[in-house]
Scaffold this active site. Structure first.
Site, PDB file in Angstrom:
ATOM      1  N   LYS A   1     -19.108  -9.858  23.576  1.00 24.99           N
ATOM      2  CA  LYS A   1     -17.936 -10.676  23.877  1.00 24.99           C
ATOM      3  C   LYS A   1     -17.983 -11.999  23.110  1.00 24.99           C
ATOM      4  O   LYS A   1     -17.332 -12.966  23.496  1.00 24.99           O
ATOM      5  CB  LYS A   1     -17.880 -10.959  25.386  1.00 24.99           C
ATOM      6  CG  LYS A   1     -17.439  -9.777  26.255  1.00 24.99           C
ATOM      7  CD  LYS A   1     -16.139  -9.250  25.804  1.00 24.99           C
ATOM      8  CE  LYS A   1     -15.099  -8.768  26.710  1.00 24.99           C
ATOM      9  NZ  LYS A   1     -14.986  -9.078  28.051  1.00 24.99           N
TER      10      LYS A   1
ATOM     11  N   CYS B   1      -9.856 -13.620  16.496  1.00 25.86           N
ATOM     12  CA  CYS B   1      -9.492 -12.288  16.993  1.00 25.86           C
ATOM     13  C   CYS B   1     -10.653 -11.846  17.860  1.00 25.86           C
ATOM     14  O   CYS B   1     -11.804 -11.919  17.434  1.00 25.86           O
ATOM     15  CB  CYS B   1      -9.328 -11.344  15.808  1.00 25.86           C
ATOM     16  SG  CYS B   1      -9.506  -9.606  16.259  1.00 25.86           S
TER      17      CYS B   1
ATOM     18  N   GLN C   1       0.846  -1.200   0.000  1.00 32.31           N
ATOM     19  CA  GLN C   1       0.000   0.000   0.000  1.00 32.31           C
ATOM     20  C   GLN C   1       0.880   1.249   0.000  1.00 32.31           C
ATOM     21  O   GLN C   1       1.805   1.365   0.810  1.00 32.31           O
ATOM     22  CB  GLN C   1      -0.900   0.007   1.238  1.00 32.31           C
ATOM     23  CG  GLN C   1      -1.961   1.092   1.175  1.00 32.31           C
ATOM     24  CD  GLN C   1      -2.823   1.159   2.421  1.00 32.31           C
ATOM     25  OE1 GLN C   1      -2.313   1.312   3.528  1.00 32.31           O
ATOM     26  NE2 GLN C   1      -4.138   1.039   2.257  1.00 32.31           N
TER      27      GLN C   1
ATOM     28  N   CYS D   1      -0.122  -9.252  19.541  1.00 25.50           N
ATOM     29  CA  CYS D   1      -1.523  -9.684  19.561  1.00 25.50           C
ATOM     30  C   CYS D   1      -1.827 -10.317  20.907  1.00 25.50           C
ATOM     31  O   CYS D   1      -1.030 -11.101  21.422  1.00 25.50           O
ATOM     32  CB  CYS D   1      -1.769 -10.683  18.436  1.00 25.50           C
ATOM     33  SG  CYS D   1      -3.407 -11.410  18.475  1.00 25.50           S
TER      34      CYS D   1
ATOM     35  N   ALA E   1      -4.429 -18.522  31.150  1.00 28.55           N
ATOM     36  CA  ALA E   1      -2.978 -18.752  31.251  1.00 28.55           C
ATOM     37  C   ALA E   1      -2.676 -20.244  31.354  1.00 28.55           C
ATOM     38  O   ALA E   1      -1.799 -20.772  30.658  1.00 28.55           O
ATOM     39  CB  ALA E   1      -2.398 -17.996  32.440  1.00 28.55           C
TER      40      ALA E   1
ATOM     41  N   TYR F   1      -6.613  10.153   4.690  1.00 32.09           N
ATOM     42  CA  TYR F   1      -5.247  10.515   4.284  1.00 32.09           C
ATOM     43  C   TYR F   1      -5.322  11.359   2.997  1.00 32.09           C
ATOM     44  O   TYR F   1      -6.414  11.639   2.504  1.00 32.09           O
ATOM     45  CB  TYR F   1      -4.392   9.253   4.119  1.00 32.09           C
ATOM     46  CG  TYR F   1      -4.159   8.572   5.455  1.00 32.09           C
ATOM     47  CD1 TYR F   1      -3.293   9.139   6.391  1.00 32.09           C
ATOM     48  CD2 TYR F   1      -4.843   7.419   5.815  1.00 32.09           C
ATOM     49  CE1 TYR F   1      -3.102   8.555   7.637  1.00 32.09           C
ATOM     50  CE2 TYR F   1      -4.659   6.830   7.058  1.00 32.09           C
ATOM     51  CZ  TYR F   1      -3.787   7.404   7.964  1.00 32.09           C
ATOM     52  OH  TYR F   1      -3.606   6.842   9.199  1.00 32.09           O
TER      53      TYR F   1
ATOM     54  N   GLY G   1      -8.103  -8.386   8.404  1.00 37.34           N
ATOM     55  CA  GLY G   1      -7.031  -7.652   9.061  1.00 37.34           C
ATOM     56  C   GLY G   1      -6.636  -8.383  10.317  1.00 37.34           C
ATOM     57  O   GLY G   1      -5.822  -9.329  10.317  1.00 37.34           O
TER      58      GLY G   1
ATOM     59  N   GLU H   1      -8.208 -28.036  37.689  1.00 37.90           N
ATOM     60  CA  GLU H   1      -9.005 -26.815  37.880  1.00 37.90           C
ATOM     61  C   GLU H   1      -9.905 -27.048  39.092  1.00 37.90           C
ATOM     62  O   GLU H   1     -10.603 -28.058  39.160  1.00 37.90           O
ATOM     63  CB  GLU H   1      -9.825 -26.540  36.605  1.00 37.90           C
ATOM     64  CG  GLU H   1     -10.956 -25.555  36.745  1.00 37.90           C
ATOM     65  CD  GLU H   1     -10.566 -24.192  37.310  1.00 37.90           C
ATOM     66  OE1 GLU H   1      -9.514 -23.645  36.938  1.00 37.90           O
ATOM     67  OE2 GLU H   1     -11.338 -23.681  38.165  1.00 37.90           O
TER      68      GLU H   1
ATOM     69  N   CYS I   1      -2.537  -4.961  18.922  1.00 38.56           N
ATOM     70  CA  CYS I   1      -2.431  -4.466  17.539  1.00 38.56           C
ATOM     71  C   CYS I   1      -2.584  -2.954  17.523  1.00 38.56           C
ATOM     72  O   CYS I   1      -1.716  -2.235  17.041  1.00 38.56           O
ATOM     73  CB  CYS I   1      -3.442  -5.158  16.636  1.00 38.56           C
ATOM     74  SG  CYS I   1      -5.142  -4.966  17.141  1.00 38.56           S
TER      75      CYS I   1
HETATM   76  C1  LIG Z   1      -2.762  -2.348  13.703  1.00 41.48           C
HETATM   77  C2  LIG Z   1      -3.509  -1.858  12.521  1.00 41.48           C
HETATM   78  C3  LIG Z   1      -2.869  -1.080  11.574  1.00 41.48           C
HETATM   79  C4  LIG Z   1      -3.566  -0.655  10.429  1.00 41.48           C
HETATM   80  N1  LIG Z   1      -2.889  -0.004   9.444  1.00 41.48           N
HETATM   81  C5  LIG Z   1      -3.501   0.269   8.269  1.00 41.48           C
HETATM   82  C6  LIG Z   1      -2.783   0.733   7.142  1.00 41.48           C
HETATM   83  O1  LIG Z   1      -1.558   0.825   7.157  1.00 41.48           O
HETATM   84  N2  LIG Z   1      -3.494   1.031   6.022  1.00 41.48           N
HETATM   85  C7  LIG Z   1      -4.855   0.871   5.938  1.00 41.48           C
HETATM   86  O2  LIG Z   1      -5.453   1.156   4.902  1.00 41.48           O
HETATM   87  N3  LIG Z   1      -5.556   0.369   6.982  1.00 41.48           N
HETATM   88  C8  LIG Z   1      -4.919   0.039   8.120  1.00 41.48           C
HETATM   89  N4  LIG Z   1      -5.609  -0.568   9.133  1.00 41.48           N
HETATM   90  C9  LIG Z   1      -7.024  -0.937   8.915  1.00 41.48           C
HETATM   91  C10 LIG Z   1      -7.105  -2.377   8.390  1.00 41.48           C
HETATM   92  O3  LIG Z   1      -6.568  -2.494   7.113  1.00 41.48           O
HETATM   93  C11 LIG Z   1      -8.552  -2.885   8.348  1.00 41.48           C
HETATM   94  O4  LIG Z   1      -9.281  -2.117   7.445  1.00 41.48           O
HETATM   95  C12 LIG Z   1      -9.227  -2.838   9.705  1.00 41.48           C
HETATM   96  O5  LIG Z   1      -8.397  -3.386  10.685  1.00 41.48           O
HETATM   97  C13 LIG Z   1     -10.560  -3.546   9.685  1.00 41.48           C
HETATM   98  O6  LIG Z   1     -10.384  -4.884   9.341  1.00 41.48           O
HETATM   99  P1  LIG Z   1     -10.413  -6.064  10.455  1.00 41.48           P
HETATM  100  O7  LIG Z   1     -11.621  -5.834  11.273  1.00 41.48           O
HETATM  101  O8  LIG Z   1     -10.429  -7.315   9.646  1.00 41.48           O
HETATM  102  O9  LIG Z   1      -9.172  -5.897  11.277  1.00 41.48           O
HETATM  103  C14 LIG Z   1      -4.934  -0.974  10.275  1.00 41.48           C
HETATM  104  C15 LIG Z   1      -5.562  -1.753  11.245  1.00 41.48           C
HETATM  105  C16 LIG Z   1      -4.874  -2.215  12.343  1.00 41.48           C
HETATM  106  C17 LIG Z   1      -5.563  -3.103  13.332  1.00 41.48           C
HETATM  107  S1  SF4 Z   2      -4.664  -7.851  19.567  1.00 42.05           S
HETATM  108 FE1  SF4 Z   2      -5.050  -9.675  18.340  1.00 42.05          FE
HETATM  109  S2  SF4 Z   2      -6.974 -10.491  19.109  1.00 42.05           S
HETATM  110 FE2  SF4 Z   2      -6.796  -8.395  19.857  1.00 42.05          FE
HETATM  111  S3  SF4 Z   2      -7.900  -7.181  18.364  1.00 42.05           S
HETATM  112 FE3  SF4 Z   2      -5.766  -7.152  17.764  1.00 42.05          FE
HETATM  113  S4  SF4 Z   2      -5.567  -8.864  16.364  1.00 42.05           S
HETATM  114 FE4  SF4 Z   2      -7.479  -9.151  17.429  1.00 42.05          FE
END
Ligand SMILES: Cc1cc2nc3c(=O)[nH]c(=O)nc-3n(C[C@H](O)[C@H](O)[C@H](O)COP(=O)(O)O)c2cc1C
Ligand code: SF4
Length: 640
Positions: free
Chosen positions: A429, A342, A104, A361, A392, A174, A318, A411, A349
Site C-alpha cells: 500500500k 497513482c 497506436q 480515476c 473525503a 494482439y 500510464g 478531526e 481506469c
Molecule cells: C485503462 C488502461 C488501458 C490500456 N490500454 C492500452 C492500449 O490501448 N494499448 C496498450 O499498448 N496498452 C494499454 N494499456 C497498458 C498501458 O499502456 C501500460 O503499459 C500499463 O498501464 C503499465 O503502465 P503503468 O503502470 O504506468 O500504468 C492500458 C492500461 C490501462 C490502465
Molecule cells: S484509477 Fe487512478 S489511481 Fe487507480 S490505478 Fe487507475 S490511474 Fe491509478
C-alpha cells in the site's frame, strides 16, 4: 541547488526530438463514439496530459480495419478516411499544448472482441487464447497482406490528421504479437517458423507504413519483451526480433505479458513489484541502437533511476498520468511532493474497462471530465466547516481552499487519514500511503485550518456559523452478530500492533479489508487463515487485482476457507460450518473481524439541519472505497 534530472534531457527519436524522456503510455479511454471516433471529453483528456509536460502522448490502440481488428466495444478506430477529421482535432489539441502526438495502431487478432466486430477473430494459427477461449480463424496469405495494407492506410490517415507518428501495437497478445511469438504462431509458410519468418508480418507492415508516410514520420513499435507463458516469447527472442526490424523503426517500447498473465505484467496492480519490467528494457538496450522506452508502474523517481542506470532511454507513464497529468511539469519544477500518486488500485481506469464505460480515476475525479471539473477561484468565498479528516474530508478541504473558500476542518482523533491510517501500513500500500502524505502536504500548504482531537458538535457548529457544513465523519468496523465477537479485534488494531507477528491468526471476512489484512500479517510472519462466507474472496476487485492478490496470498501461505460461516468466536479459535453445514473448529491465537464497515450515519444525522447548506459525503453515507470519497469530494466542491 535543484537536482539535475536525466528525465528532463531531450532525446532524438527518428528525425524528431522529444523535449524530455517522459511519454504517456497508450491507454484505452473508452471515450470514443460507437464508430471509434473522438469525443470532446476524450480530446480534453489528452490535451490535459499534453499540457502536463510529457514529450509525447501515445494515443490508445486504434483499430485499423472495419473487419475483425476492433479489440473492444469502446475502442478508438482509424479504419476509414471519415475518421481523419475528428482525429485531427485530437492531434491538434495535443500539439498545441506542447507534446508530440503519436497514435497506436492495432489489430486485436485472437483477442479481438467478437461482440464488437460481429466476426470470428483471426490469428496466424488457429490457437485460442486461454482466457478468451475464442477459436481464431487462421489467416490466409492474402488476408495477411490485406491487414498489412490496412495498417499502412491507417498510418497514412494518422499523418493526414496531423499526428507526428504512429506506434504499432506488437505487444500483449494482439495480432502482431501473435505473429512474433512462437507460442501463437505455428505457421509453416513464410510467416511462421524461423525468427525472420515470424518477423515478416511486422517487417512488411513497417515497410508499407514507411512507403505511405515517409522517413520523417515517427514509427515506433510496442512489444512484450517477455510473454511470461511457457513456450512464449522470451527476452532473447524479443531482442533478436527487434534487431531484424530495427532499421525501419524509430523507437522500441518494451512492455510485457499477454492476456493469459495480464495482472502480473501488463497492468500491474498494487500487489506487484513496481518497475519489474526494467530488466527487459535494459536487455533490449544492449541489443539495439534506437531509443528504448520502458514502462510498468513507473513513478518519477523510478523512471529517473532507470534512465540514469541505462535501463531505458525514455520512460512511459500510464496510470501515473491518469492520476496526475501534470507529473512531467512537476518534475521539471522540482515539485515532486505535489505529484498526486497513482495508488495502483485499478479502480476506475481498469475496473471500468470491464464494464465498457469511460475511464475514471479513483484519486483524480477530473480524469475524463476535464472541461467540467476545473478548479476556478470563487468570487463569493464561503466559510466552510468540514467534520472529518478522512480522504473525503481532506480532499473537499483541499479543493474548497484552492477555490478560495475559508475552510476549517475538524478531526475527532489525533490523526488525519481516517481508515487510510491503518489501510496504508502494508508495503503493497506504499502508493496509497504516498497519497495520504500528498493530501496532508496539500492541506498543510493551504489556508485550511485543521483541528485534531476535536469532534464536531451542534454547539461548535452554532458557534462557528459556517455558510456550508460538510459531514464526512466516516465509518466504523462492524460488530457482527457472532457469538463471542468481543473476543476478536478489528483490522485497525491488528494492523497497527506489531505484536501480531508470529501468531496464528484467523481473519473473518475475505473482502478487500480482510484479505489485505491477512496478507499484511502473513507477510510479517503470522500464520493466517481467512474464513469467508461467500464462494470467493475480494469480489470488490476487478479481475486483474483479484488474481494478483490471490496469488500473493497463496505465496504467503494464507489458508482460505470460502463458503464457511463462523458461528462462534472462542478464546483459542473459531467454530464454523462449511457450505454443507458440517461444523469444524479452527485454532487461532487472534481472531480479526473484517466483516465490513458501518457508516457513522447517526453521528452525521445529529448534525444535520443546523446549517441549511449541508452535504453528507464519503463513508458516513455508505462505507465504500477511496474512489467514492474522492468523487463525492469533487462533486461537492464543484457545487459550492
Ligand atoms: C485503462 C488502461 C488501458 C490500456 N490500454 C492500452 C492500449 O490501448 N494499448 C496498450 O499498448 N496498452 C494499454 N494499456 C497498458 C498501458 O499502456 C501500460 O503499459 C500499463 O498501464 C503499465 O503502465 P503503468 O503502470 O504506468 O500504468 C492500458 C492500461 C490501462 C490502465
Ligand atoms: S484509477 Fe487512478 S489511481 Fe487507480 S490505478 Fe487507475 S490511474 Fe491509478
Amino acid at each position: 541547488m535543484r537536482k539535475h534530472w536525466a528525465l528532463l534531457e531531450p532525446i532524438s527519436v527518428g528525425k524528431r526530438v522529444f523535449k524530455n524522456r517522459m511519454v504517456m503510455a497508450p491507454m484505452e479511454t473508452r471515450m470514443n463514439t460507437p464508430y471509434g471516433d473522438v469525443t470532446q471529453p476524450m480530446i480534453d483528456y489528452y490535451a490535459e496530459r499534453a499540457k502536463g509536460g510529457a514529450a509525447a502522448i501515445i494515443i490508445e490502440n486504434s483499430y485499423i480495419d472495419n473487419d475483425a481488428s476492433r479489440s473492444s466495444l469502446s475502442s478508438s478506430g482509424f479504419y476509414s478516411d471519415h475518421l481523419i477529421s475528428g482525429k485531427s482535432l485530437l492531434a491538434e489539441s495535443i500539439k498545441e499544448n506542447g507534446a508530440l502526438a503519436i497514435i497506436q495502431l492495432s489489430h486485436g487478432g485472437r483477442q479481438a472482441g467478437e461482440a464488437a466486430t460481429g466476426k470470428q477473430c483471426v490469428a496466424p494459427s488457429p490457437i485460442p487464447c486461454k482466457v478468451t477461449q475464442r477459436l481464431p480463424k487462421e489467416l490466409s496469405i492474402r488476408e495477411i497482406q490485406t491487414i498489412e495494407d490496412a495498417f499502412a492506410d491507417a498510418a497514412r490517415r494518422a499523418q493526414m490528421a496531423g499526428f507526428d507518428g504512429v506506434e504499432l501495437h506488437g505487444a500483449h497478445g494482439y495480432l502482431m504479437a501473435t505473429f512474433i511469438s512462437p507460442y501463437s504462431n505455428k505457421r509453416t509458410d513464410e510467416y511462421g517458423g524461423s525468427a525472420e519468418n515470424r518477423a515478416r508480418f511486422t517487417a512488411n507492415v513497417i515497410k508499407k507504413v514507411r512507403e505511405k508516410t515517409g522517413q520523417d514520420f515517427i514509427v515506433g513499435l510496442r512489444i512484450s519483451g517477455e510473454e511470461f507463458v511457457p513456450g512464449g516469447l522470451n527476452i532473447k527472442q524479443a531482442c533478436e526480433f527487434v534487431m531484424i526490424i530495427e532499421d525501419g523503426i524509430d523507437y522500441i517500447h518494451v512492455s510485457a505479458g499477454n492476456y493469459e498473465n495480464s495482472p502480473e505484467y501488463m497492468i500491474m496492480p498494487m500487489y506487484e513489484e513496481a518497475g519489474k519490467l526494467l530488466s527487459l528494457s535494459e536487455a533490449m538496450k544492449k541489443c539495439v541502437s534506437i531509443p528504448v522506452i520502458a514502462v510498468g508502474a513507473l513513478d518519477a523517481e523510478l523512471a529517473e533511476q532507470a534512465i540514469k542506470k541505462g535501463q531505458a532511454d525514455i520512460a512511459a507513464f500510464g496510470r501515473a498520468l491518469i492520476a496526475d497529468p501534470m507529473l512531467p511539469n512537476k518534475v521539471s519544477s522540482g515539485k515532486l511532493k505535489d505529484i498526486r500518486p497513482c495508488c495502483r488500485g485499478n479502480e476506475g481506469c481498469i475496473s471500468r474497462f470491464f464494464l465498457a464505460v469511460p475511464m475514471r480515476c479513483e484519486v483524480n475525479p477530473a480524469c475524463g471530465r476535464e472541461r467540467d471539473y476545473r478548479i476556478v477561484k470563487t468570487t463569493e468565498p464561503k466559510r466552510i466547516l468540514i467534520a472529518g479528516g478522512g480522504p473525503a474530508g481532506l480532499e473537499t478541504a483541499r479543493l474548497a481552499s484552492l477555490m478560495g473558500h475559508d475552510v476549517t476542518l475538524y478531526e475527532k482523533t489525533d490523526k488525519l487519514g481516517g481508515h487510510l491510517v491503518e489501510g496504508t501500513v502494508s508495503n503493497f500500500k506504499n502508493k496509497t500511503a504516498t497519497l495520504l502524505e500528498w493530501l496532508k502536504t496539500q492541506i498543510k500548504n493551504s489556508n485550511v485550518k485543521v483541528y485534531l482531537n476535536t469532534a464536531v458538535t451542534a454547539e461548535l457548529i452554532k458557534k462557528e456559523q459556517p455558510d456550508v457544513l460538510i459531514l464526512a465523519v466516516g465509518s466504523t468496523y462492524q460488530e457482527p452478530p457472532i457469538l463471542g465477537y468481543e473476543k476478536a479485534i478489528f483490522p485497525d488494531n491488528a494492523l497497527l500492533s506489531p505484536q501480531n507477528k508470529d501468531k496464528t491468526i484467523i481473519v473473518i471476512g475475505g473482502g478487500l479489508i480482510g484479505s489485505e489484512t491477512a496478507l499484511t500479517l502473513a507477510e510479517t510472519g503470522a500464520r493466517v487463515t481467512i474464513v469467508e462466507m461467500l464462494g470467493d474472496i475480494v469480489p470488490e476487485h476487478e479481475p486483474f487485482s483479484q488474481d494478483s492478490i490471490k496469488r500473493r496470498l497463496a505465496k504467503a501461505n494464507v489458508q482460505i476457507f470460502t463458503g464457511h460461516t463462523v458461528k462462534e468466536i472462542l478464546d483459542d479459535g473459531v467454530v464454523c460450518t462449511d457450505s454443507e453445514g458440517r461444523q469444524k473448529q479452527l485454532a487461532a491465537q487472534t481472531v480479526i473481524l473484517a466483516t465490513g464497515l458501518k457508516p457513522n450515519t447517526e453521528e452525521a444525522e445529529k448534525l444535520k439541519g443546523i446549517v441549511p447548506d449541508t452535504y453528507v459525503i464519503g463513508d458516513c453515507k455508505t462505507a465504500r472505497k477511496i474512489y467514492n470519497s474522492f468523487h463525492e469530494a469533487w462533486h461537492t466542491a464543484m457545487n459550492l
